[in-house]
Design a protein around this motif. Structure first.
Motif, short mmCIF file in Angstrom:
data_model
loop_
_atom_site.label_atom_id
_atom_site.label_comp_id
_atom_site.label_asym_id
_atom_site.label_seq_id
_atom_site.Cartn_x
_atom_site.Cartn_y
_atom_site.Cartn_z
N GLU A 61 -6.83 -2.29 1.14
CA GLU A 61 -5.56 -1.57 1.24
C GLU A 61 -4.45 -2.49 1.74
N GLU A 62 -4.76 -3.35 2.69
CA GLU A 62 -3.76 -4.29 3.17
C GLU A 62 -3.25 -5.19 2.05
N ARG A 63 -4.17 -5.64 1.21
CA ARG A 63 -3.78 -6.52 0.09
C ARG A 63 -3.01 -5.75 -0.96
N LEU A 64 -3.38 -4.50 -1.20
CA LEU A 64 -2.63 -3.65 -2.13
C LEU A 64 -1.19 -3.51 -1.68
N GLN A 65 -1.00 -3.30 -0.39
CA GLN A 65 0.35 -3.16 0.15
C GLN A 65 1.13 -4.47 0.05
N GLU A 66 0.46 -5.57 0.31
CA GLU A 66 1.14 -6.87 0.26
C GLU A 66 1.55 -7.22 -1.17
N PHE A 67 0.65 -7.04 -2.12
CA PHE A 67 0.93 -7.42 -3.51
C PHE A 67 1.94 -6.47 -4.17
N SER A 68 1.98 -5.23 -3.71
CA SER A 68 2.91 -4.26 -4.30
C SER A 68 4.26 -4.25 -3.58
N GLY A 69 4.28 -4.75 -2.36
CA GLY A 69 5.50 -4.69 -1.56
C GLY A 69 5.78 -3.31 -1.00
N ASP A 70 4.78 -2.43 -1.04
CA ASP A 70 4.91 -1.06 -0.58
C ASP A 70 3.97 -0.83 0.60
N THR A 71 4.51 -0.75 1.81
CA THR A 71 3.69 -0.60 3.00
C THR A 71 3.09 0.79 3.13
N ASP A 72 3.52 1.72 2.29
CA ASP A 72 3.00 3.09 2.33
C ASP A 72 1.91 3.31 1.27
N LEU A 73 1.60 2.28 0.49
CA LEU A 73 0.59 2.43 -0.55
C LEU A 73 -0.78 2.65 0.09
N ARG A 74 -1.54 3.58 -0.46
CA ARG A 74 -2.85 3.93 0.08
C ARG A 74 -3.93 3.73 -0.97
N ILE A 75 -5.16 3.67 -0.50
CA ILE A 75 -6.31 3.55 -1.40
C ILE A 75 -6.28 4.66 -2.45
N ALA A 76 -5.97 5.87 -2.03
CA ALA A 76 -5.96 7.01 -2.95
C ALA A 76 -4.94 6.83 -4.07
N ASP A 77 -3.86 6.09 -3.84
CA ASP A 77 -2.83 5.89 -4.86
C ASP A 77 -3.33 5.05 -6.02
N CYS A 78 -4.33 4.22 -5.77
CA CYS A 78 -4.75 3.23 -6.76
C CYS A 78 -6.02 3.61 -7.50
N PHE A 79 -6.49 4.84 -7.31
CA PHE A 79 -7.67 5.32 -8.03
C PHE A 79 -7.40 6.71 -8.59
N ASP A 80 -7.95 6.96 -9.79
CA ASP A 80 -7.80 8.26 -10.43
C ASP A 80 -8.89 9.23 -10.01
N TRP A 81 -10.01 8.68 -9.53
CA TRP A 81 -11.16 9.52 -9.19
C TRP A 81 -11.92 8.84 -8.06
N VAL A 82 -12.39 9.63 -7.10
CA VAL A 82 -13.15 9.11 -5.96
C VAL A 82 -14.43 9.90 -5.84
N ALA A 83 -15.53 9.20 -5.54
CA ALA A 83 -16.82 9.86 -5.34
C ALA A 83 -17.47 9.31 -4.09
N GLY A 84 -18.24 10.15 -3.43
CA GLY A 84 -18.94 9.71 -2.23
C GLY A 84 -20.19 10.52 -2.01
N SER A 85 -21.27 9.84 -1.66
CA SER A 85 -22.55 10.50 -1.40
C SER A 85 -22.84 10.41 0.09
N SER A 86 -23.23 11.53 0.70
CA SER A 86 -23.57 11.55 2.12
C SER A 86 -22.40 11.04 2.97
N THR A 87 -22.60 9.98 3.73
CA THR A 87 -21.51 9.45 4.54
C THR A 87 -20.33 8.98 3.68
#
Length: 373
Positions: A61-87
């Motif tokens: 996320e830090e690198r996403l913000q640096e390369f985009s120049g947007d300090t408010d950019l989040r992990i969720a902004d850069c993915f269309d779908w998220v999945a998680g099992s258990s933890t």
């Protein structure tokens, strides 16, 4: 936080620092991305070892913000779908948690999600005096209190946030003990699961038998669901994430069918041979090691299928698996001792340092895809 700087996180038992470790990242052949790339993030299960993928995502996320120049950019902004099992399902809810003061925006940064996860993990894997007494008498139905886990999840996710309220589509699997088959909580299926609270789904996917009592819920039709940890079926949800995302997004519109896929799959650490030998010397750990081996085989099977899919059907897509080897840290899912938390965090930071060029390249590609829209 960067991999080259020491970072301290507030923990109950001490501070975390940096060390060195290295593991390989397996990717499909890197080729140019389609303008309509489908971006998927998948996070494995593994109890407190969720520190590993959470730490990797802080750096990403830090690198996403640096390369985009947007300090408010989040992990969720850069993915269309998220999945998680258990933890991983708990972490997915953290990243997709909506901000009440900013509709449509994620509430937590990746660093905040890691800090909340550490606090929650320590709280959930603590035994109350009553629980200790029950365990000692052999009358306990669970090693840890499911009510404590529930309390921790409500505190971070919120009591009223629905699965359908999360800021990005997601898939969170669990195991239905009544029907002896997996169930996939899809936030895009409100007719079946949309009215469920996000904390309920997070609790269901992480209700590991022996550790926590099964979670009882009802579906939209009022049918009972007796839910257990998703790792009973699969620790690595990336294959079901791929299927659910393409089925939901790509097959609903003909224009989306040809979209290529970028799939990032994060593990919670795999046992090294040295560690496995050490563990096998401990009689009391044999059952735990066997369970870990079973989960590792499930994950390897999923990875093999995905490599075949991307090689044959997604020649312009990319599949990246990040999963450091556990060295000084234990593979136990409930070891919240300060030394083990420290070891997990250290090996995660060292892994980021070792794979920094690859992670930076990945971040640049995600920013490019984000700007395309």
């Amino acid at each position: 936080m960067t991999a080259t700087n020491k970072t301290t996180l507030k923990l109950r038992h001490g501070k975390l620092t940096i060390a060195e470790d290295r593991a390989k990242c397996q990717t499909a052949t890197e080729k140019s991305q389609s303008p309509r790339t489908l971006r998927i993030l998948s996070i494995d299960g593994g109890g407190i070892k969720g520190i590993v993928p959470a730490t990797i995502l802080v750096y990403l996320e830090e690198r996403l913000q640096e390369f985009s120049g947007d300090t408010d950019l989040r992990i969720a902004d850069c993915f269309d779908w998220v999945a998680g099992s258990s933890t991983g399902g708990i972490l997915a809810c953290f990243y997709l948690l909506p901000d009440p003061s900013r509709p449509g925006r994620p509430k937590l940064s990746a660093k905040e999600a890691l800090e909340r996860y550490l606090q929650q993990g320590q709280g959930a894997f603590q035994r109350t005096y009553l629980q200790q007494a029950r365990n000692k008498l052999g009358i306990a139905r669970e090693e840890y209190s499911h009510r404590m886990l529930e309390r921790q999840l409500k505190r971070t996710i919120g009591k009223e946030v629905k699965l359908s309220d999360l800021v990005r589509p997601c898939t969170i699997p669990a195991y239905n003990a009544l029907e002896k088959k997996p169930i996939f909580f899809n936030s895009q299926a409100p007719e079946s699961f949309g009215e469920l609270k996000a904390w309920q789904v997070a609790k269901a996917t992480s209700s590991a038998p022996g550790f926590f009592r099964s979670t009882y819920l009802k579906d939209a039709n009022g049918q009972p669901l007796l839910l257990q940890d998703a790792s009973l079926w699969t620790t690595d949800p990336s294959l079901c994430a791929y299927w659910e995302a393409r089925k939901t997004i790509c097959q609903t519109e003909a224009a989306n069918y040809e979209r290529q896929t970028f799939l990032l799959s994060l593990g919670t650490g795999k046992m090294s041979r040295r560690y496995l030998v050490q563990e096998l010397r401990k009689q009391k750990e044999r059952g735990q090691v066997a369970f870990n081996q079973m989960m590792a085989r499930q994950s390897c099977s999923s990875q093999q299928r995905l490599r075949e899919i991307f090689s044959r059907y997604e020649p312009n897509g990319s599949y990246c698996r990040l999963d450091p080897a556990l060295t000084d840290a234990t593979s136990a899912m409930d070891n919240v001792a300060s030394e083990n938390l420290n070891a997990l965090y250290e090996l995660s930071l060292a892994y980021v340092e070792a794979e920094k060029p690859r992670l930076d390249k990945m971040a640049k590609r995600l920013v490019e895809m984000y700007k395309i829209g």
